[in-house]
Design an enzyme around this catalytic site. Structure first.
Site, short mmCIF file in Angstrom:
data_model
loop_
_atom_site.label_atom_id
_atom_site.label_comp_id
_atom_site.label_asym_id
_atom_site.label_seq_id
_atom_site.Cartn_x
_atom_site.Cartn_y
_atom_site.Cartn_z
N HIS A 139 37.98 -2.18 40.88
CA HIS A 139 38.50 -3.00 39.79
C HIS A 139 38.70 -2.16 38.54
O HIS A 139 39.76 -2.19 37.92
CB HIS A 139 37.53 -4.16 39.51
CG HIS A 139 37.76 -4.84 38.20
ND1 HIS A 139 38.85 -5.66 37.96
CD2 HIS A 139 37.07 -4.80 37.02
CE1 HIS A 139 38.81 -6.11 36.72
NE2 HIS A 139 37.74 -5.59 36.12
N ASP A 153 68.39 8.27 26.14
CA ASP A 153 67.48 8.21 27.28
C ASP A 153 66.25 9.02 26.90
O ASP A 153 66.12 9.48 25.78
CB ASP A 153 68.14 8.78 28.55
CG ASP A 153 67.54 8.17 29.82
OD1 ASP A 153 66.32 8.24 29.98
OD2 ASP A 153 68.30 7.59 30.61
N TRP A 158 33.51 3.11 38.15
CA TRP A 158 34.75 3.80 37.81
C TRP A 158 34.49 5.11 37.08
O TRP A 158 35.37 5.95 36.97
CB TRP A 158 35.67 2.90 36.97
CG TRP A 158 35.42 2.95 35.49
CD1 TRP A 158 34.51 2.23 34.80
CD2 TRP A 158 36.11 3.77 34.53
NE1 TRP A 158 34.57 2.56 33.47
CE2 TRP A 158 35.54 3.50 33.27
CE3 TRP A 158 37.14 4.70 34.61
CZ2 TRP A 158 35.96 4.13 32.10
CZ3 TRP A 158 37.55 5.34 33.43
CH2 TRP A 158 36.96 5.03 32.20
N SER A 203 51.07 12.50 37.16
CA SER A 203 52.03 11.53 36.66
C SER A 203 51.85 11.30 35.16
O SER A 203 52.82 11.31 34.40
CB SER A 203 51.86 10.21 37.43
OG SER A 203 52.46 9.16 36.74
N SER A 204 50.61 11.11 34.73
CA SER A 204 50.34 10.85 33.31
C SER A 204 50.74 12.03 32.44
O SER A 204 51.34 11.86 31.38
CB SER A 204 48.85 10.59 33.09
OG SER A 204 48.52 9.32 33.52
N HIS A 225 36.42 9.40 26.60
CA HIS A 225 36.54 8.72 25.32
C HIS A 225 37.95 8.77 24.75
O HIS A 225 38.46 7.73 24.36
CB HIS A 225 35.48 9.12 24.30
CG HIS A 225 35.38 8.01 23.30
ND1 HIS A 225 34.69 6.86 23.56
CD2 HIS A 225 36.01 7.81 22.15
CE1 HIS A 225 34.89 6.00 22.58
NE2 HIS A 225 35.68 6.55 21.71
N GLU A 227 40.44 8.81 26.47
CA GLU A 227 41.11 7.86 27.36
C GLU A 227 41.02 6.44 26.82
O GLU A 227 41.97 5.66 26.91
CB GLU A 227 40.46 7.96 28.75
CG GLU A 227 40.80 6.84 29.72
CD GLU A 227 42.22 6.90 30.24
OE1 GLU A 227 42.87 7.95 30.08
OE2 GLU A 227 42.67 5.90 30.81
N TYR A 230 41.05 5.60 23.77
CA TYR A 230 42.05 5.45 22.71
C TYR A 230 43.46 5.53 23.27
O TYR A 230 44.38 4.95 22.70
CB TYR A 230 41.82 6.50 21.62
CG TYR A 230 40.50 6.26 20.93
CD1 TYR A 230 40.15 4.97 20.55
CD2 TYR A 230 39.58 7.27 20.70
CE1 TYR A 230 38.94 4.70 19.96
CE2 TYR A 230 38.37 7.01 20.11
CZ TYR A 230 38.05 5.73 19.74
OH TYR A 230 36.85 5.47 19.16
N SER A 237 51.55 -3.57 15.30
CA SER A 237 52.15 -3.19 14.03
C SER A 237 53.64 -3.48 13.99
O SER A 237 54.25 -3.47 12.92
CB SER A 237 51.93 -1.70 13.76
OG SER A 237 50.56 -1.41 13.78
N HIS A 260 28.36 9.48 23.01
CA HIS A 260 27.76 8.18 22.72
C HIS A 260 27.73 7.30 23.98
O HIS A 260 27.11 6.25 23.97
CB HIS A 260 28.45 7.47 21.54
CG HIS A 260 29.85 7.03 21.81
ND1 HIS A 260 30.82 7.03 20.83
CD2 HIS A 260 30.47 6.56 22.91
CE1 HIS A 260 31.95 6.58 21.35
NE2 HIS A 260 31.78 6.30 22.59
N HIS A 261 28.41 7.75 25.04
CA HIS A 261 28.30 7.04 26.32
C HIS A 261 27.04 7.48 27.07
O HIS A 261 26.76 6.95 28.13
CB HIS A 261 29.51 7.33 27.19
CG HIS A 261 30.80 6.86 26.60
ND1 HIS A 261 31.33 5.61 26.84
CD2 HIS A 261 31.67 7.45 25.74
CE1 HIS A 261 32.47 5.47 26.18
NE2 HIS A 261 32.70 6.56 25.49
N THR A 267 39.74 2.64 11.89
CA THR A 267 40.03 1.40 12.61
C THR A 267 40.05 0.23 11.64
O THR A 267 40.92 -0.65 11.72
CB THR A 267 38.98 1.16 13.71
OG1 THR A 267 38.78 2.39 14.41
CG2 THR A 267 39.44 0.11 14.68
N LYS A 312 43.25 -0.07 9.77
CA LYS A 312 44.30 -0.74 10.53
C LYS A 312 44.15 -2.26 10.46
O LYS A 312 45.11 -2.98 10.18
CB LYS A 312 44.27 -0.29 11.98
CG LYS A 312 44.78 1.11 12.11
CD LYS A 312 44.80 1.54 13.55
CE LYS A 312 45.73 2.71 13.72
NZ LYS A 312 47.13 2.38 13.50
N ARG A 355 24.27 -4.18 34.49
CA ARG A 355 25.61 -4.27 35.05
C ARG A 355 25.64 -3.70 36.47
O ARG A 355 24.68 -3.06 36.90
CB ARG A 355 26.61 -3.53 34.15
CG ARG A 355 26.35 -2.06 34.04
CD ARG A 355 27.17 -1.39 32.96
NE ARG A 355 28.55 -1.17 33.36
CZ ARG A 355 29.30 -0.13 32.95
NH1 ARG A 355 28.79 0.78 32.13
NH2 ARG A 355 30.54 0.00 33.32
#
Lengths: 286, 550
Positions: free
Chosen positions: B95, B124, B160, B188-189, B272, B274, B276, B287, B321-322, B347, B350, B469
């Site tokens: 998932h 294009d 994951w 690809s990315s 991390h 990722e 963002y 925006s 921080h993870h 943040t 924004k 979890r």
């Protein structure tokens, strides 16, 4: 910003063939690793990747020679190549980062140093050192002996550094329309690249069969082979690119003004060279 | 002898170049594009490829969503009812992987493909064939990933984040296939991101300066940079895994002198930024929508750009921080705690700018605006729970509980996903030429908001009370919260079928949309007809201050 003229290429079958080739190569390699069979699929996939790249680039070369590309397309290629090299840099950064982390933090902590010394309880007799000759657990044998940085690695350093110089000379000659000179110096660069790869092959054989320095020889073996191995792979690719450029120089594809393919190859080669300097310093010398 | 003949070829080349340099020239195959399946397989058109990305992403959303519903069904009551723990672990892992790499990221790439050339007045993407390659790698990657579920020993079951040694020493045999599928998705990315950067830097219409670009373009420029910087690090980390599994290296094996914590450092150095990557384009979409439906200019455009840039730079300085509970030195705990809290500043800039844009605006509440406002409120909730998690000493209590699950689902579902839905509703008139059905869209919105909050809000409480979890069974005291979450999940999941209905209806007909579909919309995409023809801006428009002057 846009200059007022656009080139939009036609549709092409190369990308979808490329997807099939990459997919076949990856899936084949997976089956090979997990089940020990289907190595042929991996091999065919790799061959297909090479063929697709050859075909795709052949079309691009033809379009370029046909005068279909303008300055804007040239800039798109430049940005594309520059950011591709940046992504390669970050790939190597992961392996260098792992190396520094292991040397600076993980091994001393296993030895009981610092606030995290509790991990020393796992293997109380372990002594940290770099290069790590005796891994913590007795089930894993470290290398018996190491390569001296001042023999083959130093020779390889000299080879790669001088290859960057010869390539620059070839580039300058091309810019001045001295095509014969450019061809000769570029051929010299290819030879230096091939010499590097030969010496690295000898070095690997020596390490693996005589010094006990293998992928399985604790964490030093792993970092050594993955860092130098991925670098060697890049030298191989770079040499192939330079050979293609040599053929194109001989066929007269490049003018003094327009030769971005050559420049891109040179950028790539200098990048591979710079990575080697980092390898020489932090894998071999220090 | 070799040098004489060639010179002629070069001269010929440069001559014919001069002859065609004046106008827009399109490759020869463009007039007679192949039809049927081949059109989609061979296409180099940014709109076709954008559509492919969006359809792919929507199918992955439903596949990943079904897995989420398997999870929620099992958790409806305590005890083991529906699935075995082994399969439950595969569901949580798949998932997460499918939603992150298959649904959210390709959706943003699809929107980028469709909208960035339109928003900067380009014909294009800069490298259209590479674009086709980038897209078609994705179905291969995810077919491979999904096929691991059918393999002996099952699919990935380690979460994951695939921490070693769960994903190396104790992993199922299919893990090597999982690694290769991630490699393909990563290629690809990276190639997609290179294409986007080259497009933005090189193909802007004459007169469009960087600070004239719509914020969606700006946020994607910065996102693409993040992608190119961190996807290769992920590739490196999974390559080390591959070698640890198959070739006996010791990167993540302490017995050989390696360190499992090294894996976490590498993973989160990717992971991390990722996070963002999955939220910055959402900021760009919001925006665009908030000023349109407030009929005002975006408040603080420049500060939005700088805030996005600061968030991107800081994303490289907060990864650990993870890992507060993994046993970091105290100085690292403090450093990563402070840098993480500092991110709240840009943040906050924004969020305040969006609110200031709405302040005294002439607001109307069409579906895109509803989703955008819901984004602002609910993303902020996710941001605040993130601040709570950033407090290192408190994190020891929250770590690996449902509080974390609540936090990142608030930023990803009512955050990133709602922004994607907002963008879809906003740009559907441009894609299909018809407005999405207003009544159904609003039903979709309200059911989604209720469903999503019913699912994830109770998780804050079960998490703070200590529910871990990634567990198929739980203690009795969490039963009520879990039942609510499961009911909410099914409500949210089923209401997404409404979205499917809206899209199909909108593609087939409805109220016709004019070129400028929304009163108050000013960006360049609204200057081309609705639906946008296959080729737009073949002759670059002259612009000043981001507007066409001809």
């Amino acid at each position: 910003m846009s200059s007022g003229s656009y080139y939009v290429p036609a549709h092409s079958a190369w990308p979808i063939f490329g997807v099939l080739a990459v997919g076949g190569m990856m899936i084949g390699t997976g089956i090979w690793m997990v089940h020990g069979s289907a190595a042929w699929l991996s091999g065919i996939g790799l061959l297909a990747v090479v063929l697709v790249m050859a075909g795709w680039f052949r079309d691009v070369v033809r379009e370029s020679m046909g005068g279909l590309y303008d300055d804007q397309m040239d800039r798109s290629f430049r940005w594309g190549m520059a950011w591709f090299i940046f992504s390669e840099l970050m790939f190597f950064a992961a392996f260098f980062g792992a190396l520094f982390y292991l040397r600076t933090f993980a091994l001393p902590w296993l030895d009981g140093e610092g606030a995290k010394g509790v991990t020393a309880l796992l293997w109380p007799d372990f002594t940290a050192s770099w290069p790590l000759m005796t891994p913590p657990d007795a089930s894993i044998a470290g290398p018996r002996e190491l390569l001296s940085p001042w023999q083959l690695p130093l020779a390889n350093t000299l080879l790669l550094v001088s290859s960057s110089v010869t390539l620059t000379v070839a580039h300058e000659a091309l810019k001045m329309e001295f095509r014969r000179t450019a061809r000769n110096w570029l051929a010299g660069t290819v030879v230096l690249g091939l010499c590097f790869l030969t010496l690295q092959g000898i070095e690997y054989y020596e390490a693996w069969h005589h010094l006990g320095l293998t992928l399985q020889a604790g964490v030093y073996g792993g970092t050594f082979f993955l860092l130098t191995g991925f670098h060697g792979l890049h030298v191989t690719i770079g040499t192939l690119i330079l050979i293609v450029m040599l053929v194109r120089v001989i066929r007269g594809h490049f003018s003094s003004e327009r030769h971005f393919a050559f420049e891109a190859a040179a950028w790539y080669w200098h990048f591979v060279d710079a990575v080697w300097i980092g390898l020489f310093l932090f894998v071999y010398v220090f | 002898m070799a040098s004489e003949q060639p010179r002629k070829a070069v001269l010929q080349a440069s001559e014919s170049e001069g002859a065609t340099a004046g106008g827009a020239h399109v490759g020869e195959g463009h007039g007679s594009a192949p039809r049927g399946m081949l059109r989609w397989l061979l296409t180099t058109n940014h709109k076709d490829i954008g559509t492919l990305y969006l359809i792919f992403s929507l199918s992955m959303l439903f596949i990943g969503g079904i897995m989420a519903l398997v999870i929620r069904t099992e958790l409806f009551q305590p005890g083991l009812q529906m699935v075995q723990p082994e399969f439950f672990n595969q569901m949580t892992t798949m998932h997460g992987l499918i939603m992150v790499f298959g649904a959210i990221m390709p959706a943003f790439t699809g929107l980028a493909n469709w909208m960035i050339p339109l928003q900067i007045g380009a014909p294009d993407m800069a490298l259209p064939r590479l674009n086709n390659f980038s897209f078609w790698l994705l179905p291969v990657a995810f077919l491979l990933l999904l096929s691991t579920l059918l393999m002996e020993g099952g699919g990935p079951n380690f979460g994951w984040t695939f921490y070693a040694p769960l994903s190396t020493t104790y992993a199922p045999p299919s893990t090597s296939f999982f690694i290769f599928s991630l490699h393909i998705a990563g290629i690809s990315s990276i190639l997609g991101a290179i294409n986007i950067i080259a497009t933005i830097l090189n193909l802007r219409a004459p007169g469009m300066r960087l600070m004239d670009m719509p914020l969606f373009v700006w946020t994607w420029l910065i996102t693409a940079f993040l992608l190119i910087a961190v996807m290769p690090v992920l590739a490196g980390a999974i390559t080390m895994m591959l070698f640890d599994i198959n070739f006996g290296t010791s990167y993540f094996n302490a017995a050989g002198g390696g360190d499992p914590v090294l894996f976490q450092h590498l993973f989160w150095f990717f992971g991390h930024p990722e996070v963002y990557i999955m939220i910055l384009p959402a900021f760009g979409i919001v925006s665009a929508i908030v000023p349109t439906f407030s009929r005002k200019r975006l408040f603080g455009y420049a500060s939005m750009v700088y805030a996005t840039g600061s968030i991107a730079i800081m994303s490289f300085l907060v990864w650990a921080h993870h890992m507060f509970a993994v046993g970091l030195p105290l100085v690292a705990e403090l450093f990563f705690m402070y840098t993480t809290m500092l991110i709240a500043v840009p943040t906050g800039v924004k969020v305040f700018n969006w609110i200031a844009t709405m302040f005294r605006g002439s607001i109307s509440f069409e579906p895109p605006m509803l989703f955008a406002i819901a984004f602002i409120v609910q993303f902020t909730i996710g941001g605040f729970s993130g601040l709570m998690l950033a407090i290192a000493p408190a994190d020891f209590q929250y770590h690996d509980t449902y509080f974390v699950v609540a936090h990142f689902h608030y930023v990803l579902v009512p955050g990133a996903l709602f922004a994607i839905l907002a963008g879809a509703y906003y740009w559907l008139p441009k894609w299909t030429g018809f407005y999405p059905h207003e009544g159904l869209s609003k039903w979709h919105f309200w059911l989604s908001v209720i469903g999503v909050n019913l699912t994830f809000f109770p998780m804050h409480f079960s998490g703070l009370a200590g529910m871990p979890r990634r567990i198929p069974d739980y203690a009795l005291q969490f039963a009520d919260f879990n039942m609510l979450s499961s009911i909410g999940a099914f409500l949210f999941g089923i209401s997404q079928l409404l979205f499917l209905v809206v899209i199909v209806k909108c593609a087939r007909g409805g109220v016709r949309a004019p070129a400028c579909a929304w009163e108050g919309a000013v960006d360049l995409e609204w200057s081309v007809p609705s639906p946008a023809p296959l080729h737009t801006f073949e002759i670059p428009p002259q612009t000043r201050d981001g507007q066409i002057i001809r």
